[in-house]
Design a protein around this motif. Structure first.
Motif, short mmCIF file in Angstrom:
data_model
loop_
_atom_site.label_atom_id
_atom_site.label_comp_id
_atom_site.label_asym_id
_atom_site.label_seq_id
_atom_site.Cartn_x
_atom_site.Cartn_y
_atom_site.Cartn_z
N GLY A 144 14.58 -2.46 7.65
CA GLY A 144 15.24 -3.60 8.29
C GLY A 144 14.72 -3.88 9.69
N MET A 145 14.03 -2.90 10.28
CA MET A 145 13.42 -3.09 11.59
C MET A 145 12.01 -3.68 11.48
SD MET A 145 14.57 0.43 13.53
CE MET A 145 14.20 -0.22 15.16
N GLY A 146 11.50 -3.75 10.25
CA GLY A 146 10.18 -4.29 10.04
C GLY A 146 9.13 -3.28 9.64
N VAL A 147 9.54 -2.00 9.44
CA VAL A 147 8.61 -0.96 9.02
C VAL A 147 8.57 -0.94 7.50
CG1 VAL A 147 8.01 1.48 9.12
CG2 VAL A 147 9.13 0.40 11.08
N ASN A 148 7.47 -1.38 6.93
CA ASN A 148 7.37 -1.56 5.48
C ASN A 148 6.40 -0.53 4.90
OD1 ASN A 148 7.43 -2.48 2.88
ND2 ASN A 148 6.84 -4.58 3.35
N CYS A 149 6.94 0.50 4.22
CA CYS A 149 6.12 1.59 3.71
C CYS A 149 6.49 1.92 2.26
CB CYS A 149 6.33 2.86 4.54
SG CYS A 149 6.01 2.67 6.30
N ARG A 150 5.56 2.59 1.60
CA ARG A 150 5.81 3.08 0.25
C ARG A 150 5.24 4.49 0.13
NH1 ARG A 150 2.71 2.87 -4.26
NH2 ARG A 150 1.25 1.42 -3.26
N VAL A 151 6.03 5.39 -0.47
CA VAL A 151 5.61 6.77 -0.65
C VAL A 151 5.25 7.04 -2.11
CG1 VAL A 151 6.40 9.18 -0.63
CG2 VAL A 151 6.96 7.67 1.29
N SER A 152 4.13 7.72 -2.32
CA SER A 152 3.74 8.17 -3.66
C SER A 152 3.54 9.68 -3.59
CB SER A 152 2.44 7.49 -4.10
OG SER A 152 2.57 6.09 -4.11
N THR A 153 4.33 10.42 -4.36
CA THR A 153 4.31 11.88 -4.28
C THR A 153 3.54 12.49 -5.44
OG1 THR A 153 6.48 11.86 -3.19
CG2 THR A 153 5.72 13.95 -4.11
N SER A 154 2.57 13.33 -5.12
CA SER A 154 1.81 14.06 -6.14
C SER A 154 2.44 15.41 -6.43
CB SER A 154 0.36 14.26 -5.69
OG SER A 154 -0.29 13.03 -5.47
N LYS A 155 2.86 16.13 -5.36
CA LYS A 155 3.42 17.46 -5.53
C LYS A 155 4.22 17.82 -4.29
CE LYS A 155 0.72 20.32 -7.63
NZ LYS A 155 1.38 20.53 -8.95
N GLY A 164 2.10 20.89 -0.81
CA GLY A 164 2.56 19.55 -1.15
C GLY A 164 1.49 18.51 -0.87
N LYS A 165 1.56 17.40 -1.58
CA LYS A 165 0.61 16.30 -1.36
C LYS A 165 1.31 14.97 -1.66
CE LYS A 165 -3.98 14.57 -2.67
NZ LYS A 165 -5.19 14.81 -3.50
N TRP A 166 1.21 14.05 -0.73
CA TRP A 166 1.80 12.73 -0.93
C TRP A 166 1.04 11.68 -0.13
CZ3 TRP A 166 4.61 10.42 3.27
CH2 TRP A 166 4.82 11.26 4.38
N GLN A 167 1.28 10.43 -0.48
CA GLN A 167 0.55 9.33 0.14
C GLN A 167 1.51 8.29 0.70
OE1 GLN A 167 -3.05 7.62 -1.83
NE2 GLN A 167 -1.92 5.68 -1.82
N LEU A 168 1.19 7.77 1.86
CA LEU A 168 1.99 6.72 2.49
C LEU A 168 1.15 5.46 2.62
CD1 LEU A 168 4.77 6.20 4.01
CD2 LEU A 168 3.42 6.50 6.11
N ASN A 169 1.68 4.35 2.11
CA ASN A 169 1.05 3.04 2.30
C ASN A 169 1.86 2.26 3.32
OD1 ASN A 169 0.61 3.72 -0.90
ND2 ASN A 169 -1.19 2.77 0.02
N VAL A 170 1.22 1.82 4.37
CA VAL A 170 1.89 1.13 5.47
C VAL A 170 1.39 -0.30 5.58
CG1 VAL A 170 2.49 1.21 7.92
CG2 VAL A 170 1.91 3.33 6.72
N LYS A 171 2.32 -1.25 5.52
CA LYS A 171 1.98 -2.65 5.72
C LYS A 171 2.29 -3.03 7.17
CE LYS A 171 2.64 -4.21 0.96
NZ LYS A 171 3.36 -5.17 0.06
N PRO A 172 1.47 -3.87 7.78
CA PRO A 172 1.65 -4.18 9.20
C PRO A 172 2.86 -5.06 9.48
CG PRO A 172 -0.09 -5.53 8.28
CD PRO A 172 0.31 -4.56 7.20
N SER A 173 3.42 -4.90 10.68
CA SER A 173 4.52 -5.72 11.16
C SER A 173 4.17 -6.20 12.56
CB SER A 173 5.82 -4.91 11.20
OG SER A 173 6.87 -5.68 11.73
N VAL A 174 4.50 -7.43 12.90
CA VAL A 174 4.15 -7.98 14.21
C VAL A 174 4.91 -7.26 15.31
CG1 VAL A 174 4.14 -10.05 15.66
CG2 VAL A 174 3.63 -10.24 13.21
#
Length: 343
Positions: A144-155, A164-174
């Motif tokens: 809601g503050m404008g931080v747009n992320c998605r987590v993908s967890t492998s382990k 553990g291993k995981w990935q974060l995808n971050v979309k930009p916010s002004v």
């Protein structure tokens, strides 16, 4: 070159001083010199988790550094322009990948392009916010503050094996939007439709999770709440017990990670104690989530929320934010159990 001196021995004297200073240094492009790093800990200086946070900040901001090595108690950090892109950061131990992530997430979320970051190390170690907390509580609220992320967890990676291993995808916010939340969003003591109990178990008997759930159900009266034992594929044994409350705005997670020699019943009782404290205070944000929101409302320039009694960790975090940004985050006591944090 001029440096702002940040004393790592202040307040609770732990790694939060380092991480907050790095994040805000990148945000303001202020050169910093950190001294007495983690002076309040039995093993002061940079451990692998903290070293990885510095190296991640260095790579993301193309920073010039001095003294960055394992065990260092003094470093210099001179950031340049934050660069979105594809990154990979491996701790090499069960140290917290979520804390490494939170060091660089605010500046990557304000970058001009998207980023993808892979983290390897610990995800549930009991000494820091877990990946479950990060994904299910922290990220949905700050969206809601404008931080747009998605987590993908492998382990997942439990202490002490990690892995553990995981990935974060971050979309930009002004910009980051201010955050205001003062109401608890529900009568959780009487309405359990939005409450749940989850036990994560890796390479351990399922009965451990079953006993945790049964104990918490009895103590809280949550017999009819959703519950599940999750058998996790992880490199080492581990257990995480989580009580969750879903409000109108976000999910509050009260997590206790199992330890050798600590019974399932005691694990459950610790989590229940935190839930009861939160429910009786009628706070909007639980203690640990409150601590994680401070940097973001400071960067946004405004924000407020109610919470339970702030910890020394929180007040130390506020002191570092005030030193670097000059903003005044105030904490006022509303009653015996409720406090308000305001910027």
């Amino acid at each position: 070159m001029d440096y702002m001196i940040i004393d790592g021995a202040q307040g609770e004297g732990g790694g939060q001083v380092l991480r907050t200073a790095l994040t805000l240094s990148m945000f303001t492009q202020q050169n910093i010199e950190l001294v007495n790093i983690r002076a309040g800990r039995k093993k002061p200086g940079l451990l692998r988790q903290h070293l990885t946070s510095v190296l991640a900040a260095q790579e993301v901001s193309d920073a010039i550094t001095e003294g960055v090595e394992l065990g260092a108690t003094r470093i210099r950090f001179s950031p340049r322009t934050v660069k979105p892109g594809n990154y990979r950061f491996a701790i090499g131990s069960a140290g917290s990948t979520t804390l490494v992530c939170q060091t660089i997430l605010p500046v990557l979320s304000l970058a001009k392009e998207s980023s993808t970051v892979v983290f390897e190390g610990g995800t549930h170690n009991g000494m820091s916010p877990s990946l479950s907390f990060f994904e299910q509580s922290y990220l949905p609220l700050i969206k809601g503050m404008g931080v747009n992320c998605r987590v993908s967890t492998s382990k997942l990676g439990f202490y002490p094996a990690g892995g553990g291993k995981w990935q974060l995808n971050v979309k930009p916010s002004v910009t980051l939007k201010p955050f205001f939340l003062s109401d608890s969003g529900g009568d959780f003591a009487n309405d359990i439709d939005n409450c749940s109990l989850d036990a994560l178990v890796s390479l351990l008997p399922v009965s451990i999770g079953q006993r945790e759930i049964a104990t918490a159900q009895k103590l809280l009266g949550w017999q009819n709440a959703l519950n599940q034992v999750h058998q996790i594929d992880s490199p080492g044994p581990g257990n995480s017990f989580q009580l969750s409350i879903q409000s109108q705005t976000h999910r509050s997670i009260f997590e206790v990670v199992g330890e050798h020699g600590l019974s399932s019943e005691k694990v459950a009782k610790r989590a229940v104690g935190r839930v009861n404290k939160f429910i009786h205070a009628k706070a909007a944000v639980e203690e640990y989530l409150a601590d994680q929101l401070l940097i973001l409302i400071a960067i946004a320039g405004s924000g407020s929320f109610t919470t339970t009694k702030p910890s020394l960790h929180t007040t130390t975090n506020i002191a570092v934010i005030k030193q670097i940004l000059g903003c005044n985050i105030e904490i006022t006591q509303v009653n015996d159990m409720l406090w308000k944090v305001n910027l």
